[in-house]
Enzyme design. Structure first.
Site, short mmCIF file in Angstrom:
data_model
loop_
_atom_site.label_atom_id
_atom_site.label_comp_id
_atom_site.label_asym_id
_atom_site.label_seq_id
_atom_site.Cartn_x
_atom_site.Cartn_y
_atom_site.Cartn_z
N LYS A 35 33.00 54.29 80.66
CA LYS A 35 33.30 55.73 80.50
C LYS A 35 32.16 56.39 79.75
CE LYS A 35 35.97 54.72 76.33
NZ LYS A 35 37.34 54.48 75.80
N TYR A 256 13.01 71.17 55.93
CA TYR A 256 13.90 72.30 55.65
C TYR A 256 14.76 72.03 54.43
CZ TYR A 256 12.94 74.33 60.25
OH TYR A 256 12.35 74.90 61.34
C1 PLP Z 1 37.31 53.08 75.51
C2 PLP Z 1 38.39 52.14 75.80
C3 PLP Z 1 38.20 50.77 75.64
C4 PLP Z 1 36.94 50.17 75.05
O1 PLP Z 1 36.93 50.34 73.66
P1 PLP Z 1 35.76 49.67 72.76
O2 PLP Z 1 36.19 49.91 71.37
O3 PLP Z 1 34.51 50.42 73.09
O4 PLP Z 1 35.68 48.27 73.16
C5 PLP Z 1 39.23 49.92 76.02
N1 PLP Z 1 40.39 50.42 76.52
C6 PLP Z 1 40.60 51.74 76.67
C7 PLP Z 1 41.90 52.22 77.21
C8 PLP Z 1 39.62 52.64 76.32
O5 PLP Z 1 39.84 53.95 76.48
#
Ligand code: PLP
Length: 366
Positions: A35, A256
């Site tokens: 994702k 800055y």
């Molecule tokens: C993002 C996600 C994961 C992965 O999580 P990590 O902490 O990056 O391993 C697993 N299951 C779901 C449903 C997620 O949304």
């Protein structure tokens, strides 16, 4: 000449991390979570290193189309399921598995016309209170879903809120075990933290694990454990060069707001990286960097296009010297993204995802 900043995606590190995760959860199949454009790495760039996974988990349908366009014919799971009824047509066309977390998604499936029935992951809200059916409503949803001709198989899933901290998974795991007891179907509960910490427990690793951050070489439970502790390698490096060197005297200030004042004579370097590249502006003086592979620190505020670093530990540094903001320097030294994130009050996930589009990205296939 392009601005001297470059991100690199390391295919070999992705492969290595995937192998580590398989070893941590022996026998489980692995959804590589891609994702958010593969946590900022780019789905197309990460694919070479992650194609050894058993499936890809993601959220956007457009990202599912991109994974199919790469030639992936195996499983793809929509982690939040569909957002509106017509998304189911794309699920049918691309053969996507999808999560079902609410009644509306079951209603839509019941009205969906498809030749090939779908594989779905029914989500239990075991305590995180984000998505999923409440424990007392889960079995009714399971019965209704299983009875639909549109559904071929129902798998069972939940997501942990505390797999990465001291509270850990025991309370939520107990709810999942109780509610799903005796139900048929594959099971999936582990994110990266649970895979690394509990993957040796057969029941918890279950049929599928769902690691994201660990596949990219971030530690899911930093600062409790480092990526090195888990045997993970950074899959993303961000390297830039020194644009200029300044000689300061006691009392001179940097950047800055003049937030850093030199305590005495010192050399500083000005780096071609700023917050418009995705480097966190909240990273204050003292955030670790590597200059020519040698550990040093940032000085003063991060600007849009530049930041300053202490050249004390690297007297030979000059304009053109390499500065590693995170990941691997060309000298082989590693700066964990988790340490940079911690200095900025955030987590490695956010820095990876925030890599800015203006940064050129290359793939290191080795
Ligand atoms: C993002 C996600 C994961 C992965 O999580 P990590 O902490 O990056 O391993 C697993 N299951 C779901 C449903 C997620 O949304």
């Amino acid at each position: 000449m392009p601005r001297p900043i470059q991100a690199t995606i390391h295919s070999a590190a992705l492969r290595h991390n995937l192998a580590r995760l398989r070893a941590a959860a022996p026998g489980a199949r692995v959804w590589a979570i891609v994702k958010a454009n593969a946590y900022g790495h780019g789905i197309e760039r990460a694919y070479e290193g992650l194609r050894g996974a058993d499936g890809f988990g993601l959220i956007d349908l457009a990202e599912a189309e991109r994974v199919r366009a790469l030639g992936w014919r195996g499983p793809i799971l929509l982690l939040e399921g569909v957002f509106e009824p017509r998304d189911l047509e794309l699920c049918s066309r691309l053969n996507l598995w999808h999560t079902v977390h609410c009644d509306a998604q079951i209603d839509w499936l019941a009205m969906h016309k498809t030749h090939a029935p779908h594989r779905v992951f029914l989500k239990l809200n075991s305590g995180m209170n984000r998505l999923g059916f409440a424990p007392e409503r889960f079995r009714a949803a399971h019965a209704r879903l299983s009875a639909l001709p549109q559904v071929e198989e129902v798998a069972l899933m939940t997501h942990f809120a505390d797999a990465d901290d001291a509270k850990d998974i025991s309370a939520q795991w107990a709810v999942f075990e109780r509610v799903t007891e005796g139900l048929p179907g594959e099971r999936s509960v582990c994110n990266s933290a649970a895979t690394l910490r509990h993957g040796h427990e057969g029941a918890v690793r279950a049929d599928w694990v769902r690691p994201g951050i660990a596949a990219y070489g971030g530690s899911p439970d930093h600062p409790l454990h480092s990526a090195e502790h888990w045997g993970l390698q950074p899959a993303m490096s961000l390297n830039a060069k020194l644009l200029a060197v300044q000689q300061l005297e006691a009392g001179d200030t940097v950047g800055y707001g003049s937030t850093f004042t030199a305590p005495g004579p010192m050399r500083i370097g000005v780096v071609a990286c700023g917050y418009a590249d995705g480097y966190p502006r909240h990273a204050g003086t003292g955030t670790p960097v590597l200059v020519d592979g040698v550990r040093s620190r940032t000085l003063g505020r991060v600007s849009m296009d530049m930041l300053a670093v202490d050249l004390g530990p690297v007297p030979q540094a000059a304009p053109g010297s390499e500065v590693t903001l995170w990941g691997r320097s060309s000298h082989g030294a590693i700066l964990p993204i988790d340490e940079v994130a911690q200095a900025a009050g955030t987590i490695g996930y956010e820095l990876m995802c925030a890599l800015a589009p203006r940064v050129p990205v290359g793939v290191d296939p080795a």
